[in-house]
Scaffold this active site. Structure first.
Site, PDB file in Angstrom:
ATOM      1  N   SER A 138       0.836  -1.079  -0.058  1.00  0.00           N
ATOM      2  CA  SER A 138       0.178  -0.012   0.154  1.00  0.00           C
ATOM      3  C   SER A 138       0.844   1.089   0.049  1.00  0.00           C
ATOM      4  O   SER A 138       1.858   1.042   0.478  1.00  0.00           O
ATOM      5  CB  SER A 138      -0.653  -0.039   1.270  1.00  0.00           C
ATOM      6  OG  SER A 138      -1.360   1.210   1.430  1.00  0.00           O
ATOM      7  N   TYR A 148      -0.661  -1.054  10.531  1.00  0.00           N
ATOM      8  CA  TYR A 148      -0.973  -1.225   9.344  1.00  0.00           C
ATOM      9  C   TYR A 148       0.004  -0.913   8.374  1.00  0.00           C
ATOM     10  O   TYR A 148       0.604  -1.764   7.536  1.00  0.00           O
ATOM     11  CB  TYR A 148      -2.353  -0.959   8.810  1.00  0.00           C
ATOM     12  CG  TYR A 148      -2.702  -1.088   7.396  1.00  0.00           C
ATOM     13  CD1 TYR A 148      -3.345  -2.212   6.877  1.00  0.00           C
ATOM     14  CD2 TYR A 148      -2.671  -0.052   6.372  1.00  0.00           C
ATOM     15  CE1 TYR A 148      -3.864  -2.183   5.666  1.00  0.00           C
ATOM     16  CE2 TYR A 148      -2.720  -0.054   5.011  1.00  0.00           C
ATOM     17  CZ  TYR A 148      -3.623  -1.403   4.545  1.00  0.00           C
ATOM     18  OH  TYR A 148      -3.785  -1.484   3.504  1.00  0.00           O
TER      19      TYR A 148
HETATM   20  N1  LIG Z   1      -8.896  -0.750  -1.007  1.00  0.00           N
HETATM   21  C1  LIG Z   1      -7.701   0.141  -0.647  1.00  0.00           C
HETATM   22  O1  LIG Z   1      -7.949   1.452  -0.672  1.00  0.00           O
HETATM   23  C2  LIG Z   1      -6.361  -0.629  -0.394  1.00  0.00           C
HETATM   24  C3  LIG Z   1      -5.342   0.199  -0.674  1.00  0.00           C
HETATM   25  C4  LIG Z   1      -4.103  -0.067  -0.403  1.00  0.00           C
HETATM   26  C5  LIG Z   1      -3.875  -1.563  -0.274  1.00  0.00           C
HETATM   27  N2  LIG Z   1      -4.987  -2.200  -0.059  1.00  0.00           N
HETATM   28  C6  LIG Z   1      -4.793  -3.633   0.093  1.00  0.00           C
HETATM   29  O2  LIG Z   1      -5.409  -4.646  -0.870  1.00  0.00           O
HETATM   30  C7  LIG Z   1      -5.805  -5.855  -0.235  1.00  0.00           C
HETATM   31  C8  LIG Z   1      -6.956  -6.229  -0.858  1.00  0.00           C
HETATM   32  O3  LIG Z   1      -8.115  -5.305  -0.232  1.00  0.00           O
HETATM   33  P1  LIG Z   1      -9.277  -4.867  -0.902  1.00  0.00           P
HETATM   34  O4  LIG Z   1      -9.211  -3.547  -0.924  1.00  0.00           O
HETATM   35  O5  LIG Z   1      -9.601  -5.664  -1.913  1.00  0.00           O
HETATM   36  O6  LIG Z   1     -10.284  -5.155   0.199  1.00  0.00           O
HETATM   37  P2  LIG Z   1     -11.768  -6.187   0.475  1.00  0.00           P
HETATM   38  O7  LIG Z   1     -12.643  -5.831  -0.747  1.00  0.00           O
HETATM   39  O8  LIG Z   1     -12.194  -5.912   1.766  1.00  0.00           O
HETATM   40  O9  LIG Z   1     -11.317  -7.611   0.223  1.00  0.00           O
HETATM   41  C9  LIG Z   1     -10.283  -8.189   1.126  1.00  0.00           C
HETATM   42  C10 LIG Z   1     -10.158  -9.775   0.753  1.00  0.00           C
HETATM   43  O10 LIG Z   1      -9.639 -10.430   1.578  1.00  0.00           O
HETATM   44  C11 LIG Z   1     -10.137 -11.494   2.128  1.00  0.00           C
HETATM   45  N3  LIG Z   1      -9.932 -11.827   3.535  1.00  0.00           N
HETATM   46  C12 LIG Z   1     -10.018 -11.132   4.890  1.00  0.00           C
HETATM   47  N4  LIG Z   1      -9.715 -11.597   5.903  1.00  0.00           N
HETATM   48  C13 LIG Z   1      -9.358 -12.705   5.526  1.00  0.00           C
HETATM   49  C14 LIG Z   1      -8.985 -13.916   6.397  1.00  0.00           C
HETATM   50  N5  LIG Z   1      -8.810 -13.865   7.502  1.00  0.00           N
HETATM   51  N6  LIG Z   1      -8.452 -15.094   5.510  1.00  0.00           N
HETATM   52  C15 LIG Z   1      -8.535 -15.067   4.140  1.00  0.00           C
HETATM   53  N7  LIG Z   1      -9.032 -14.030   3.444  1.00  0.00           N
HETATM   54  C16 LIG Z   1      -9.452 -12.863   4.191  1.00  0.00           C
HETATM   55  C17 LIG Z   1     -11.758 -11.161   2.112  1.00  0.00           C
HETATM   56  O11 LIG Z   1     -12.597 -12.380   1.825  1.00  0.00           O
HETATM   57  P3  LIG Z   1     -13.474 -12.894   3.075  1.00  0.00           P
HETATM   58  O12 LIG Z   1     -14.044 -11.935   3.767  1.00  0.00           O
HETATM   59  O13 LIG Z   1     -14.395 -13.882   2.410  1.00  0.00           O
HETATM   60  O14 LIG Z   1     -12.432 -13.790   3.904  1.00  0.00           O
HETATM   61  C18 LIG Z   1     -11.810 -10.604   0.697  1.00  0.00           C
HETATM   62  O15 LIG Z   1     -11.580 -11.439  -0.306  1.00  0.00           O
HETATM   63  C19 LIG Z   1      -5.402  -5.882   1.225  1.00  0.00           C
HETATM   64  O16 LIG Z   1      -4.117  -6.532   1.427  1.00  0.00           O
HETATM   65  C20 LIG Z   1      -5.336  -4.209   1.512  1.00  0.00           C
HETATM   66  O17 LIG Z   1      -4.669  -3.906   2.497  1.00  0.00           O
HETATM   67  C21 LIG Z   1      -6.231  -1.850  -0.307  1.00  0.00           C
END
Ligand SMILES: NC(=O)c1ccc[n+]([C@@H]2O[C@H](COP(=O)([O-])OP(=O)(O)OC[C@H]3O[C@@H](n4cnc5c(N)ncnc54)[C@H](OP(=O)(O)O)[C@@H]3O)[C@@H](O)[C@H]2O)c1
Length: 254
Positions: A138, A148
């Site tokens: 990130s 984080y």
């Molecule tokens: N969105 C942003 O602004 C942003 C910015 C920078 C970086 N990121 C990073 O991008 C990555 C993906 O995030 P996203 O934005 O796509 O979030 P998201 O829409 O909330 O998706 C998160 C995914 O992770 C899975 N997950 C959560 N807890 C888990 C667990 N304990 N075991 C296995 N799977 C788990 C969730 O599925 P289940 O709930 O079904 O387990 C879901 O598929 C993360 O690493 C986040 O830190 C996001």
């Protein structure tokens, strides 16, 4: 065709990784906790792309979940040649007020799981002479202001160390540093305020973020920040003294 394993594939960036990889001709292994949602994604994706989608429900904050996914990564049959360490969440709590259960889960999903899964995947990839690890970090890695952010900084450092060690093996490591992306990530009560704290213009869609990350993997690039705006912001954040991003009481000289 090469097989990609994507963690957090039931929503957001992970679901988009699965779609773009399948569309590009990869079979996929989809990992997340929600079996129903994984089945739905797998069904839609197989119908639209004709690629095979395995589902592997697992909670990556648990040893049991990580062991199950590690076993799939170590399998010689239908070997995985791209591991996308994407699953993650935020807790939106200051360290002084956070619960230990939340801090431990945060560490396990962002550090223990990617480390464990890369450790399971890399030896086979090296033996086969090809493969890639993609770690989703990130731009928060440059802020250094929360646990984080510290975990995401670790993801960048770990990727760079891995890329160096893997030189000449045919296996690469890439860290992608997204800015704010419209996903489920900010749905929780603790994080939903960010949706109105930041203007619409700074929010990215998952599609270009994932496209940029996968292009970097194909080039063998070690660190990529999708979107020119966030690339500039990242460069600025790297250059400014950390005390400015870490808060008023920080006295560090760096
Ligand atoms: N969105 C942003 O602004 C942003 C910015 C920078 C970086 N990121 C990073 O991008 C990555 C993906 O995030 P996203 O934005 O796509 O979030 P998201 O829409 O909330 O998706 C998160 C995914 O992770 C899975 N997950 C959560 N807890 C888990 C667990 N304990 N075991 C296995 N799977 C788990 C969730 O599925 P289940 O709930 O079904 O387990 C879901 O598929 C993360 O690493 C986040 O830190 C996001």
């Amino acid at each position: 065709m090469a097989i990609a394993l994507v963690t957090g594939a039931s929503a957001g960036l992970g679901e988009e990784f699965a779609w773009q990889l399948a569309t590009a001709g990869h079979d996929v292994v989809l990992v997340a906790r929600s079996r129903d949602r994984l089945s739905e994604v797998a069904h839609l994706l197989e119908g639209a792309t004709g690629r095979h989608a395995e589902i592997l429900p697992a909670d990556l904050t648990t040893e049991k979940g990580r062991t199950a996914v590690a076993a799939r990564l170590q399998a010689d049959e239908r070997p995985v040649s791209l591991l996308v360490n994407n699953a993650g969440f935020g807790i939106g709590e200051r360290f002084a007020d956070s619960s230990w259960r939340h801090e431990k889960a945060l560490l396990d999903i962002h550090v223990t799981a990617p480390l464990r899964l890369a450790h399971a995947a890399v030896p086979g990839m090296v033996e086969r002479g090809h493969g890639a690890i993609l770690n989703v970090a990130s731009v928060a890695a440059h802020l250094g202001n929360t646990t984080y952010a510290a975990h995401k900084r670790w993801a960048v450092e770990f990727t760079q160390a891995l890329a160096g060690q893997l030189g000449g093996t045919g296996v690469t490591a890439t860290a992608v540093l997204p800015g704010l992306v419209r996903t489920r990530f900010h749905d929780s009560d603790a994080l939903s305020h960010m949706r109105h704290d930041f203007p619409d213009a700074v929010w990215l869609d998952p599609e270009p973020v994932v496209r940029s990350a996968l292009a970097a993997v194909r080039r063998g690039q070690t660190v990529v920040t999708p979107s020119p705006g966030y690339a500039v912001a990242g460069a600025v954040l790297r250059a400014v003294p950390k005390r400015l991003t870490r808060g008023r009481r920080s006295q560090q000289a760096d």
